[in-house]
Scaffold this motif. Structure first.
Motif, PDB file in Angstrom:
ATOM      1  N   ARG A  75      17.384   8.787  -8.577  1.00  0.00           N
ATOM      2  CA  ARG A  75      16.339   8.638  -8.981  1.00  0.00           C
ATOM      3  C   ARG A  75      15.602   7.973  -7.822  1.00  0.00           C
ATOM      4  N   ILE A  76      16.406   6.721  -7.560  1.00  0.00           N
ATOM      5  CA  ILE A  76      15.790   5.010  -7.182  1.00  0.00           C
ATOM      6  C   ILE A  76      15.745   5.069  -5.485  1.00  0.00           C
ATOM      7  N   ASN A  77      16.457   5.976  -5.208  1.00  0.00           N
ATOM      8  CA  ASN A  77      17.052   6.850  -4.032  1.00  0.00           C
ATOM      9  C   ASN A  77      16.642   7.826  -2.352  1.00  0.00           C
ATOM     10  N   GLY A  78      15.513   8.413  -4.293  1.00  0.00           N
ATOM     11  CA  GLY A  78      14.674   9.253  -3.901  1.00  0.00           C
ATOM     12  C   GLY A  78      16.037  11.135  -3.651  1.00  0.00           C
ATOM     13  N   ASN A 137      11.357   1.805  -2.207  1.00  0.00           N
ATOM     14  CA  ASN A 137       9.992   1.988  -3.435  1.00  0.00           C
ATOM     15  C   ASN A 137      10.170   0.116  -3.575  1.00  0.00           C
TER      16      ASN A 137
HETATM   17  C1  LIG Z   1       8.456   6.006  -3.519  1.00  0.00           C
HETATM   18  O1  LIG Z   1       7.312   5.512  -3.665  1.00  0.00           O
HETATM   19  C2  LIG Z   1       6.380   6.753  -3.506  1.00  0.00           C
HETATM   20  C3  LIG Z   1       4.155   7.020  -3.678  1.00  0.00           C
HETATM   21  O2  LIG Z   1       4.688   5.807  -4.632  1.00  0.00           O
HETATM   22  C4  LIG Z   1       6.507   8.201  -4.561  1.00  0.00           C
HETATM   23  O3  LIG Z   1       5.933   9.854  -3.624  1.00  0.00           O
HETATM   24  C5  LIG Z   1       8.109   8.763  -4.777  1.00  0.00           C
HETATM   25  O4  LIG Z   1       8.567   9.699  -5.659  1.00  0.00           O
HETATM   26  C6  LIG Z   1       8.810   6.857  -5.134  1.00  0.00           C
HETATM   27  N1  LIG Z   1      10.037   7.069  -4.695  1.00  0.00           N
HETATM   28  C7  LIG Z   1      11.308   6.760  -5.511  1.00  0.00           C
HETATM   29  C8  LIG Z   1      12.669   7.421  -5.589  1.00  0.00           C
HETATM   30  O5  LIG Z   1      10.601   7.013  -7.043  1.00  0.00           O
END
Ligand SMILES: *[C@@H]1O[C@H](CO)[C@@H](O)[C@H](O)[C@H]1NC(C)=O
Ligand SMILES: *[C@@H]1O[C@H](CO)[C@@H](O)[C@H](O)[C@H]1NC(C)=O
Ligand SMILES: *[C@@H]1O[C@H](CO)[C@@H](O)[C@H](O)[C@H]1NC(C)=O
Ligand SMILES: *[C@@H]1O[C@H](CO)[C@@H](O)[C@H](O)[C@H]1NC(C)=O
Ligand SMILES: *[C@@H]1O[C@H](CO)[C@@H](O)[C@H](O)[C@H]1NC(C)=O
Ligand SMILES: *[C@@H]1O[C@H](CO)[C@@H](O)[C@H](O)[C@H]1NC(C)=O
Ligand SMILES: *[C@@H]1O[C@H](CO)[C@@H](O)[C@H](O)[C@H]1NC(C)=O
Ligand SMILES: *[C@@H]1O[C@H](CO)[C@@H](O)[C@H](O)[C@H]1NC(C)=O
Ligand SMILES: *[C@@H]1O[C@H](CO)[C@@H](O)[C@H](O)[C@H]1NC(C)=O
Length: 353
Positions: free
Chosen positions: A199-202, A29
């Motif tokens: 968190r930042i890698n979802g 992101n």
């Molecule tokens: C990345 O951006 C998408 C769309 O805005 C969002 O749904 C997702 O949660 C974000 N992922 C992370 C890891 O922040």
């Protein structure tokens, strides 16, 4: 172990790493709104075959070898034909730009298609799975991935980000996960937390980590005193790397061992540099510190540049244990000493009487 056994083992290891490598490329992101501006990023590259530093530099379209050397903290004297063994990781420095919510390398590297190349070979073999052929096809507007032409120029979109993490400016590093790594272990190695990495890698679950995955790791950068109006602002130099800036006149190095303070000095690479001497100083150049026996040090610091000047600043620093008190009390110390001595004299007199 015999040679054939070793070969078998290596083949097996290669097979396993191929099988476990994720099929989709990483997407980081990237929502930093600064419309068309770019930031510096890093990504791991482990060549499939043995190669040289110069070949890696060319593959990733890096202009100067020293940029690659600095990102890997290799000595500036390293030769271009220095061998790189198969699977040896190097950190590739590149410019990143946010576009439509995710980050990609900014129109670099550019690869020119050679006879016999297929998009999948370019993605999986040449660029060792840092991208997928679908991604290359998408950013280059290629409707049929099976149809590419010799001589065609391809932009290879490497994943990256310019976003702040926990309110701090960082350098995003695409870390290729080694077999046996854990999210906690990677967090500790790069001075972040498991929670931040997930968190930042979802990633909801740390057990999802796969070998070969490109993980977005935010690297803390050294604090610099570069002005906001400087061309290189914000100058973000992560731990254990060095960069050249200000027309290549200045070399800045970051080491956590140095309290995360950026160390800059003249690079001696460019003979036509603007003055790097601090004003009102006694012959102090960027990086010079006065050697004073008292607890008072003066450093000539790098503060950035514009198209004709290199900014400098004299920074006074106390090296005593209580710096702020010492400097504030400076003028009054005589009277305190006087009082102290007076009281003792008075007590002495009382004792004698
Ligand atoms: C990345 O951006 C998408 C769309 O805005 C969002 O749904 C997702 O949660 C974000 N992922 C992370 C890891 O922040
Ligand atoms: C950003 O780039 C696009 C096209 O490349 C251009 O149309 C736009 O004006 C630029 N925006 C800024 C703020 O420079
Ligand atoms: C990037 O690669 C292309 C194609 O090989 C080449 O034309 C260009 O000069 C390279 N740029 C840099 C900065 O190396
Ligand atoms: C931007 O991203 C959205 C969702 O990921 C996608 O539907 C859209 O086509 C993208 N736009 C461009 C211009 O790439
Ligand atoms: C690696 O070496 C093998 C054998 O020489 C060759 O077939 C293959 O194309 C090479 N791959 C790359 C990415 O150089
Ligand atoms: C910084 O680099 C040094 C030397 O490689 C390493 O020991 C240390 O763990 C690193 N610290 C962080 C926070 O990355
Ligand atoms: C100041 O720095 C320059 C360049 O780094 C160096 O050559 C010189 O010896 C230094 N002078 C002092 C007084 O430290
Ligand atoms: C400490 O440094 C400041 C600024 O350079 C200077 O004005 C002052 O005289 C110095 N004091 C001593 C004791 O060296
Ligand atoms: C350099 O600075 C001058 C004024 O300081 C400005 O007029 C000029 O446009 C600048 N040139 C570039 C290439 O930025």
């Amino acid at each position: 172990m015999s040679f054939s056994n070793l070969t078998l083992l290596l083949t097996l290891a290669l097979l396993i790493s191929t099988l476990t490598a994720p099929s989709s490329a990483a997407t980081f992101n990237c929502t930093t709104p600064s419309a068309n501006s770019t930031c510096q990023s890093l990504i791991d590259f482990a060549p499939i075959n043995a190669t040289t530093l110069n070949a890696v530099k060319t593959l990733f379209n890096i202009t100067h070898l020293r940029t690659l050397l600095g990102a890997n903290n290799l000595p500036l004297s390293t030769r271009p034909n220095e061998p790189v063994t198969a699977n040896q990781k190097l950190r590739i420095p590149f410019s990143c730009r946010c576009s439509n919510g995710s980050g990609v390398s900014y129109h670099r590297p550019q690869y020119i298609v050679k006879a016999g190349d297929g998009l999948d070979y370019i993605a999986t073999s040449l660029f060792s799975r840092l991208v997928t052929y679908q991604e290359i096809a998408r950013v280059n507007g290629i409707p049929d991935p099976n149809k590419i032409e010799v001589g065609q120029k391809l932009w290879i979109p490497l994943p990256c980000s310019c976003d702040k993490v926990d309110g701090e400016e960082v350098v995003h590093y695409g870390h290729v996960v080694d077999p046996g790594s854990t999210v906690q272990g990677i967090a500790e190695e790069y001075g972040t937390t498991q929670e931040t990495l997930l968190r930042i890698n979802g990633m909801p679950d740390p057990n999802e980590l796969e070998a070969g995955q490109v993980l977005d790791v935010p690297l803390k950068a050294c604090a610099s005193s570069v002005r906001d109006d400087s061309i290189d602002s914000p100058l973000l130099v992560p731990n254990n790397t060095y960069v050249f800036t200000a027309f290549n006149c200045v070399k800045c190095q970051c080491s956590s061992a140095n309290n995360w303070k950026l160390q800059c000095e003249p690079s001696n690479l460019n003979s036509k540099c603007p003055s790097m001497q601090c004003q009102d100083s006694n012959q102090l150049y960027i990086g010079n510190t006065t050697s004073s026996s008292s607890c008072n040090q003066t450093t000539c610091a790098y503060r950035g540049y514009d198209n004709q000047t290199i900014f400098t600043d004299l920074v006074a620093q106390s090296t005593c244990s209580t710096p702020s008190i010492a400097s504030k009390m400076g003028l009054h110390s005589w009277s305190w000493n006087f009082l102290f001595v007076s009281i003792h004299l008075a007590l002495l007199c009382l004792h004698l009487l």
